[in-house]
Each structure stands twice: as structure tokens, then as C-alpha cells.
Scaffold this active site. Structure first.
Site, short mmCIF file in Angstrom:
data_model
loop_
_atom_site.label_atom_id
_atom_site.label_comp_id
_atom_site.label_asym_id
_atom_site.label_seq_id
_atom_site.Cartn_x
_atom_site.Cartn_y
_atom_site.Cartn_z
N CYS A 234 0.85 -1.19 0.00
CA CYS A 234 0.00 0.00 0.00
C CYS A 234 0.88 1.24 0.00
O CYS A 234 2.04 1.19 0.39
CB CYS A 234 -0.91 0.02 1.23
N GLY A 235 0.33 2.34 -0.41
CA GLY A 235 1.05 3.59 -0.30
C GLY A 235 1.84 3.98 -1.52
O GLY A 235 2.56 4.96 -1.49
#
Length: 295
Positions: free
Chosen positions: A127-128
Site C-alpha cells: 500500500c502507499g
């Protein structure tokens, strides 16, 4: 409350529906969701190497198409003929026709970069990721040149696509719980449609279908319609297959727009009756064929 019937792709459950101020018992159709583990066997210095590639939640059915589309989209194979065989195994539980492990054995000549494959899947699952630096991190190799002069698109033709898609979505019409990816030809005729609980799986199945049928050239002349939003990964899968136009009922992401512009792909979002947005390569639009919109 209980399960009334187990099916391959649809289950039926007892439920309670609140409507018009009253609660009533109903029988509801619910789409089946099960894990599929993809295992890969490839050869390194004439020795077979066994590895687990991915686990995805999917609607059972068209698993081989899903595997072909996934491996092609990730740059592991260049053609379905790189594959020697498939084998479905694993426990089937209360659905004897379902097997949730699919082992794909590649032919000995196929070279696999194990380090790159592991690194890519780890990055894609994290994620991210944000910003243009992520493009170089998650992109899969190079993309083939797209059909520069077509297909030509009129607003009326584009608006007809979601109607055709919805009419053909048999599982969605019964359950309301599926994503769809469809390929249309330049005249707007539906060529194939695949549904799945996973939007990435639906597109993998669609692309895998044409690769399996040795009709990759059809992809390079077609229009893909997505029932949801257009993410970077979906646009990348389409670009890898040489698809020149991707239209989505929902919104695109910023990375999807960046990649579409880089590839010269026409990316359309918010495709609804009477409206749509064109984010890249508008040269494929032909407004002159729509006199009411040309004024």
C-alpha cells in the site's frame, strides 16, 4: 438462516428484506467467491523450479483464461504457447466441480526472472504507492505500439456500450455483485465479456480468452469497457495487450491517466448516458458524426 443451494458460481441464501416498512423472508442469489492459488513450474538449467505466484479471490470459472491473462499481463509469458500444461488440484469442499489450485507448467525455453517476479508482486501488493516514481516500480516491461488511427469513436457509439454490457451481464443481473470487462469491436459490437468478483480478474479472463483462441490481433483493434473504475493496473494490462481504447463507467486514477497518455491510449471515464470524460488521445473521437454535439 441457511444456505439453500450450493452452486459453482451462484449460491442461494435465506435472508430478510426490509421494504415498505415491513420485514420479509426471501431467497437471495449471492455470487460465489473463492480463492485461486496460481502455482508456476519453470525450468532453470534444465531443472524444474516450483513456485507460488499469487493467490487471488475470484468467481470460479474460466480459471485457465484468468491464469493466461495474469501471466501475460505480468510479463511472465509472451504467448499462451509458452505454456506446456495446466493442472487443477486442491480440495473442492462442498463444490466438487471446483478446484482452487491451478499449476501452470511453462515450456523449457521460457526464461523467468525469479527475482524480478518476486519483487514485482511484493511491490504491487503493498500500500502507499503514489507519484510518478511508482510507474517505474510497478510497470511490466515495454508496451507494444497501439493502433494510432483507430478505432474511431462517436459519442453515440460510446454511450451504447454500457447498455450492451449490462444486458449481457447474466451473473450481475442475478446477483448484483460482480465486476465486468468486455471487448467491443470498432463498430461497437460486443465480442466477449467476462465477469468476476475481482475487477482485475475479469480483465485477465477477457484478455486470456483471446490469447487462448489465438486472436490477440482482435484485442489490438478493440475497445475495452470496465464496469467500475480505471486503475493503473487495469490500464497497464490493457496496454500490455495492445488495446487502444479503455472506457470505464467509473473514474480513472492519476497513474492510469499518466500511463494512458504515455502509451497513446484513449482513456475514457464516467461513461454514462449523455456524458463522459476523455483523459488522453482524444484524436480517436469523431464529433463530426454527432451534429447535435458539434454546435
Amino acid at each position: 438462516m441457511k444456505t439453500l443451494r450450493q452452486g459453482t458460481r451462484i449460491d442461494h441464501f435465506e435472508a430478510l428484506r426490509f421494504e415498505n416498512g415491513a420485514m420479509q423472508p426471501i431467497e437471495d442469489a449471492v455470487v460465489v467467491e473463492e480463492p485461486l492459488e496460481l502455482r508456476l513450474v519453470y525450468f532453470h538449467e534444465d531443472h524444474p523450479v516450483h513456485t507460488r505466484v499469487a493467490v487471488t479471490m475470484r468467481t470460479p470459472g474460466n480459471d485457465v483464461e484468468l491464469a493466461i491473462g495474469f501471466l501475460f499481463g505480468e510479463g511472465i509469458i509472451q504467448d499462451y504457447r509458452d505454456i506446456d500444461r495446466f493442472e487443477h488440484t486442491g480440495p473442492s469442499g462442498d463444490r466438487p466441480n471446483n478446484r482452487n489450485i491451478l499449476t501452470i507448467t511453462l515450456k523449457p525455453h521460457v526464461s523467468v526472472d525469479a527475482f524480478r517476479m518476486e519483487r514485482h508482486f511484493f511491490t504491487s501488493a503493498s500500500c502507499g504507492l503514489c507519484g510518478k516514481a511508482a510507474l517505474e516500480t510497478v510497470r511490466v516491461g515495454d508496451y507494444p505500439p497501439l493502433w494510432a488511427d483507430g478505432p474511431l469513436l462517436t459519442p453515440e457509439r460510446l454511450w451504447s456500450l454500457p447498455r450492451t454490457l449490462r444486458q449481457a451481464q447474466t451473473l450481475f443481473n442475478e446477483t448484483g455483485g460482480l465486476h465486468a470487462a468486455a471487448l467491443f469491436d470498432a463498430e461497437g459490437h460486443l465480442l466477449a465479456l467476462r465477469e468476476d468478483v475481482g475487477r482485475h480478474n475479469a480483465l485477465d479472463k477477457l484478455i486470456g480468452h483471446f490469447l487462448l483462441e489465438e486472436k490477440a490481433a482482435v484485442l489490438r483493434r478493440g475497445i475495452v469497457l470496465l464496469s467500475g473504475r480505471a486503475s493503473f493496473e487495469l490500464v497497464q494490462k490493457a496496454a500490455k495487450a495492445g488495446i487502444p481504447v479503455v472506457a470505464a463507467v467509473g473514474a480513472p486514477s492519476s497513474l492510469a491517466v499518466d500511463l494512458a497518455r504515455e502509451c497513446g491510449m484513449t482513456l475514457i471515464g464516467f461513461l454514462r448516458e449523455g456524458r463522459f470524460n476523455v483523459y488522453s488521445a482524444p484524436h480517436r473521437m469523431v464529433y463530426a458524426l454527432s451534429p447535435s454535439l458539434a454546435t
